[in-house]
Design an enzyme around this catalytic site. Sequence first.
Site, PDB file in Angstrom:
ATOM      1  N   ALA A 105       6.579  69.086  74.265  1.00 16.33           N
ATOM      2  CA  ALA A 105       5.608  69.450  75.376  1.00 16.33           C
ATOM      3  C   ALA A 105       6.070  70.618  76.066  1.00 16.33           C
ATOM      4  CB  ALA A 105       5.482  68.056  76.297  1.00 16.33           C
ATOM      5  N   GLY A 106       7.017  70.865  76.322  1.00 10.06           N
ATOM      6  CA  GLY A 106       7.419  72.278  76.911  1.00 10.06           C
ATOM      7  C   GLY A 106       7.077  73.338  76.329  1.00 10.06           C
TER       8      GLY A 106
ATOM      9  N   GLY B 148      10.615  66.700  80.553  1.00  4.72           N
ATOM     10  CA  GLY B 148       9.995  65.821  79.418  1.00  4.72           C
ATOM     11  C   GLY B 148      10.673  66.361  77.947  1.00  4.72           C
ATOM     12  N   SER B 149       9.901  66.268  77.136  1.00  2.73           N
ATOM     13  CA  SER B 149      10.303  66.779  75.841  1.00  2.73           C
ATOM     14  C   SER B 149      10.004  68.250  75.483  1.00  2.73           C
ATOM     15  CB  SER B 149       9.349  65.655  74.542  1.00  2.73           C
ATOM     16  OG  SER B 149       8.052  66.332  74.620  1.00  2.73           O
ATOM     17  N   ALA B 150      10.936  68.633  74.565  1.00  4.69           N
ATOM     18  CA  ALA B 150      11.007  70.251  74.229  1.00  4.69           C
ATOM     19  C   ALA B 150       9.697  70.422  73.409  1.00  4.69           C
ATOM     20  CB  ALA B 150      11.986  70.376  73.240  1.00  4.69           C
TER      21      ALA B 150
ATOM     22  N   GLU C 224      12.215  71.455  82.381  1.00  3.90           N
ATOM     23  CA  GLU C 224      13.471  70.850  82.195  1.00  3.90           C
ATOM     24  C   GLU C 224      13.375  69.847  81.010  1.00  3.90           C
ATOM     25  OE1 GLU C 224      15.931  67.432  84.559  1.00  3.90           O
ATOM     26  OE2 GLU C 224      15.143  69.126  85.674  1.00  3.90           O
TER      27      GLU C 224
ATOM     28  N   CYS D 125      18.258  63.058  78.550  1.00  3.26           N
ATOM     29  CA  CYS D 125      18.304  64.488  77.750  1.00  3.26           C
ATOM     30  C   CYS D 125      19.515  65.064  77.831  1.00  3.26           C
ATOM     31  CB  CYS D 125      17.105  65.307  78.715  1.00  3.26           C
ATOM     32  SG  CYS D 125      17.688  65.703  80.359  1.00  3.26           S
TER      33      CYS D 125
END
Length: 474
Positions: free
Chosen positions: A211-212, A207-209, A230, A264
């Site tokens: 959220a990471g 998902g998104s950076a 990822e 991505c």
Amino acid sequence: MTMLQSFDPATGETVWEGEIAGPQAVSAALLRARKAFPAWAALPVAERVAAAQRYKAALEARKDAIAQIIARETGKPMWETRTEVASMIGKVGLSITAQAERAGDRQSAMPFGQAVLRHRPHGVMAVLGPFNFPGHLPNGHIVPALIAGNTVVFKPSEMTPATGAAMAECWAEALADHRHVFQCIQGARETGEALVAGHIDGLLFTGSAGAGAHFRRIFADRPDVILALELGGNNPLIAWDSADVDEAASVVVQSGFITTGQRCSCARRLIVPDNAFGAALVDAVAGLADRIVIGAWNETPEPWIGPLISDAAAQAAKARFAELVERGAKVIRPLNGVEGRSGAFVTPAILDVTGIFVPDEEIFAPVLQISRVPDFDAAIEAANNTRFGLSAGLISADDALWQRVLVEGRAGVVNRNRPTTGAAGSMPFGGLGESGNHRPSAYYAADYCAYPVASFEATDASGNSGALAGKLRA
């Protein structure tokens, strides 16, 4: 009862409706997975491999139906969703090979015994899936996790629950004799938060950076949980020279605009020399972008790209585009809606941002930013001027420049004269910086789905007393 719905972004038509899993339902699913784990982990790997092969057969039997479900939920054309399902099917064989190669048992003879390497599953794995490849990307976590002996609780994106439900049906068929080894729960943020906060042994997330980064923070005090991230990227593509400008432009367009910019690994930044070649390439990219067929997944002729995932996603992208224009970016092609279409449809956009400050952010849409630089040193510097590090590319026939990119560039996927979005399932996929956490997926998923156990062992205790001979008091 709270219900979740998904919609075709091209038409607004409801695709799927089902019950949201609340915190209690999530806890119950995790408890079932925990109870199912010991028996599943104790099976010979050959039996888990056989279950994965049954899953593959179920996918093959439903491949056209699943491709249509993905198309309806994401808006992607059928040519692309068929490719996605084919990748899901192919992932099974790749995961079986990777498990044997990277996480298989090994042993070697040693004096007075054997050195043995085994791999053990972590336990209960939570998998959070994205909307852009709602089948392929979570599938890339789930298949190796189950082969390794973990149990899995999977929450699809709230935008694509029907795809997750279709995957769950295939796993139910493959795991008929092993209840609760794989479970699919549906919901949005609250469901995901409950899953992440629960008793899990691993979180496998695509998902998104943003959220990471959130997950990195909340798991800082939970070192027992394996975390595989990822994430996105603000990916550079250096286009420096080509004997065929049109071929180079094709690489750029595929890098920047495929999947309506919702990969991505899409190129977000095109770096060109400030010379005649650079100018000709930008013109060729703009001309090719104008010819892209945009449409709904089931239209004829078949479109190359469809809508963004939602009207809201399109509005957010337009707002980001407008911010760049306010900063001084020159519009080469605007980010417009498509007449007669839903608000989720947009046209590919191109901006020249040379000489202006641009926030280091991923715009998850077909927006390509052009930077013109005086020399290749400046091109490398511009490419690396990002906190991300997922994918990058070079268009050039010059081997020396390619070697420089390989040595000086910082990305997990680096392609030459091919789109930045190209990747082989037989190789690792992932990035560094804010694009991941050095646990690449694809072929290397086997690495984070099991931990190594090194043993020095013998069938009996004989031979140990010699080490003490002459060193003990009578």
